[in-house]
Design an enzyme around this catalytic site. Structure first.
Site, PDB file in Angstrom:
ATOM      1  N   ILE A   1       0.490   5.562   3.687  1.00  0.00           N
ATOM      2  CA  ILE A   1      -0.103   6.250   4.878  1.00  0.00           C
ATOM      3  C   ILE A   1      -0.487   5.682   5.448  1.00  0.00           C
ATOM      4  O   ILE A   1      -1.096   5.479   5.931  1.00  0.00           O
ATOM      5  CB  ILE A   1      -1.039   6.912   3.848  1.00  0.00           C
ATOM      6  CG1 ILE A   1      -0.938   7.947   2.396  1.00  0.00           C
ATOM      7  CG2 ILE A   1      -1.923   8.192   4.595  1.00  0.00           C
ATOM      8  CD1 ILE A   1      -1.821   8.454   1.527  1.00  0.00           C
TER       9      ILE A   1
ATOM     10  N   HIS B   1      -9.786   1.304   0.420  1.00  0.00           N
ATOM     11  CA  HIS B   1      -9.931   1.189   1.283  1.00  0.00           C
ATOM     12  C   HIS B   1     -11.660  -0.494   2.120  1.00  0.00           C
ATOM     13  O   HIS B   1     -12.257   0.611   2.909  1.00  0.00           O
ATOM     14  CB  HIS B   1     -10.474   2.543   2.427  1.00  0.00           C
ATOM     15  CG  HIS B   1      -8.804   3.346   1.858  1.00  0.00           C
ATOM     16  ND1 HIS B   1      -9.005   4.780   2.155  1.00  0.00           N
ATOM     17  CD2 HIS B   1      -7.838   2.461   1.981  1.00  0.00           C
ATOM     18  CE1 HIS B   1      -7.616   4.585   2.248  1.00  0.00           C
ATOM     19  NE2 HIS B   1      -7.634   4.038   2.226  1.00  0.00           N
TER      20      HIS B   1
ATOM     21  N   ASN C   1       0.233  -1.033   0.464  1.00  0.00           N
ATOM     22  CA  ASN C   1      -0.035  -0.195  -0.049  1.00  0.00           C
ATOM     23  C   ASN C   1       0.750   1.570  -0.230  1.00  0.00           C
ATOM     24  O   ASN C   1       1.940   1.316   0.139  1.00  0.00           O
ATOM     25  CB  ASN C   1      -1.832  -0.110   1.392  1.00  0.00           C
ATOM     26  CG  ASN C   1       0.047  -0.164   2.032  1.00  0.00           C
ATOM     27  OD1 ASN C   1       0.516   0.320   2.347  1.00  0.00           O
ATOM     28  ND2 ASN C   1      -1.130  -0.130   3.475  1.00  0.00           N
TER      29      ASN C   1
END
Ligand SMILES: Cc1cc2nc3c(=O)[nH]c(=O)nc-3n(C[C@H](O)[C@H](O)[C@H](O)COP(=O)(O)OP(=O)(O)OC[C@H]3O[C@@H](n4cnc5c(N)ncnc54)[C@H](O)[C@@H]3O)c2cc1C
Length: 460
Positions: free
Chosen positions: A49, A395, A46
């Site tokens: 973050i 997400h 990913n």
């Protein structure tokens, strides 16, 4: 082969559950991962973050029946994650990132330290540099942070890669999971508990293949229903996202750890209580989706992605067949909410992005707007663009939601993450999110792994 604990899915949460359970030398743990080489799931690829969920998000979980999951109670488990996973705040070295921040503050959106107490507890309009889960340039994935080096794993923890769990074996008399079947035709026996951590698509898929889910759907798939659980596969949530891209007047600065290092949260609608849109600022052209539709692109470009961080639409995950090799049928239902909240926020998000870029710090970087292009102005034109160019922010969550299983028939797991009606089956991954959090979910998923392991160890 038999183990006290069998974890199906060595991803973001699964690695953590396995490693923490194996800290007890008196139990045996088996982590089964479908991927052929590295574990860690999405945390291994990913965008790193890193966010703690705003307090109001987790407090809402508690209100909805997830006892012990409020902001205060979960902080201990985030802190356990941070014993293993380093958070690094992006330094203000990149002039293009700084121009974004300065343009936000020019329209009175204050700069804040992401993940600070003020950010978590107040969660209001703000912008700032992101925190990334990295050490230097190395990502702190679940596998790196909790498992590696594999050669030093404790002897009571077995990790099987390239192995897919195809079915949970459940004794219908006792409603106990006695083992799991794999694609390698093994029956791995479960002595104490089975934990499914296969992610928001594959966790409901595995439950359905095992006869746990909506009876009607199981019947249609020719699967014997062991437990009629209506919520399995429902409540699919995401952050639907769109992008606006500008060609840059200047070469892109190379002071980056990765190309997405700043963000913004903003309340676009008067009826929203908290920020309803999130921006990621990227010093690159995020044009994968837009290329499909023929929008022009340039190497020297920057982007703002805007996502509906409390999207109201809900999708679902179902089986295509009773063959585990078939991928699940995923219907995200983006923008399907009756209130049209998701559409309204998208349109407002694009307009806000333009307003920020019109401010002088960023304006001087702009050669031209590449996508959607300045000719797109009316709400209808903007919406037509957003509908076409919007995509997933990856997400996905909520497909086996946690809640009060006594009065919410769509809840799949209780506050202990135990599947309703099965004695020794828990779920630990983003599929248990009762509602969407307003920020990127990876660290919260790790927190779930920590809390799951702790609850199991307390029961031992
Ligand atoms: C491209 C991308 C970028 C993202 N960027 C960010 C970001 O920057 N910040 C952030 O917070 N979030 C980000 N996310 C989201 C975040 O990474 C995920 O929400 C989170 O990692 C999901 O964790 P999980 O444990 O639910 O599932 P996963 O990490 O997907 O783990 C599930 C694991 O189970 C395995 N599995 C599945 N089925 C089986 C089976 N039957 N048998 C055995 N194993 C099985 C899978 O191979 C996988 O390893 C991103 C996601 C993606 C895809």
């Amino acid at each position: 082969m038999s183990y006290d604990y069998v974890i199906c899915g060595g991803g973001t949460a699964g690695c953590i559950v396995a490693r923490r359970l194996a800290e007890n030398p008196n139990v045996t743990v088996c982590l089964i991962e479908a991927g052929p080489s590295d574990e860690g799931g999405c945390s291994s690829h990913n965008t790193v973050i890193a966010f703690i969920a705003p307090a109001e998000n987790l407090d809402q979980w508690e209100q909805l029946g997830a006892h012990g999951w409020n902001s205060k109670a979960t902080r201990k488990y985030y802190n356990k994650v941070f014993e293993k996973v380093n958070l690094h705040t992006v330094p203000p070295l990149n002039p293009l990132n700084q121009a974004f921040i300065d343009s936000c503050t020019a329209v009175n959106i204050p700069q804040i330290e992401m993940n600070s107490d003020a950010f978590i507890n107040e969660f209001s309009n703000c912008c700032g540099y992101l925190q990334l889960n990295v050490t230097g340039l190395d990502r702190c994935s679940s596998s790196r942070s909790y498992l590696h080096p594999i050669s030093s794993l404790p002897s009571n923890l077995t990790v099987l890669t390239n192995t897919t769990v195809t079915k949970l074996i459940i004794d219908q008399q006792t409603m106990i999971v006695t083992g799991v079947l794999t694609n390698t035709n093994e029956n791995i026996k479960v002595k104490k508990e089975c934990i499914v951590s296969s992610g928001a698509f594959d966790t409901p898929k595995l439950l359905l293949l095992s006869g746990i889910g909506p009876a009607q759907h199981l019947q249609k798939m020719n699967i014997r229903c062991i437990l009629n659980l209506e919520g399995v596969g429902s409540n699919l949530m995401d952050h639907p996202e769109c992008v606006i891209i500008w060609e840059s007047n200047y070469p892109l600065p190379d002071q980056v750890i990765q190309r997405w290092e700043a963000a913004l949260f903003f309340k676009t609608q008067t009826y929203s209580i908290k920020p309803d849109v999130m921006f990621h600022f990227g010093t690159e052209a995020y044009d994968i989706q837009n290329n499909l539709f023929g929008y022009p692109s340039e190497k020297q470009a920057f982007s703002i992605t805007f996502n509906v961080n409390q999207a109201k639409s809900r999708g679902h995950v179902q089986l295509r067949s009773n063959n585990y090799l078939d991928p699940p049928q995923i219907d995200c239902q983006y923008f399907a909410d009756e209130q049209k909240h998701d559409k309204t926020v998208m349109i407002a998000g694009l307009k806000l992005a333009r307003k920020i870029v019109e401010q002088s710090p960023l304006q001087k970087w702009v050669k031209c707007e590449l996508s959607p292009g300045v000719q797109i102005q009316s709400d209808e034109e903007i919406w037509n663009y957003c509908r076409k160019a919007s995509t997933t922010l990856f997400h996905v969550a909520g497909t086996c939601k946690m809640g009060n299983v006594d009065n919410d028939n769509m809840a799949v797991v209780d506050s202990q993450l135990k599947v309703k009606g099965i004695q020794n089956l828990r779920i630990a991954d983003t599929s248990v999110f009762p509602t969407m959090i307003s920020v990127n979910p990876c660290i919260t998923c790790m927190m779930i792994g920590e809390k799951c392991a702790d609850m199991i160890r307390q029961d031992e």
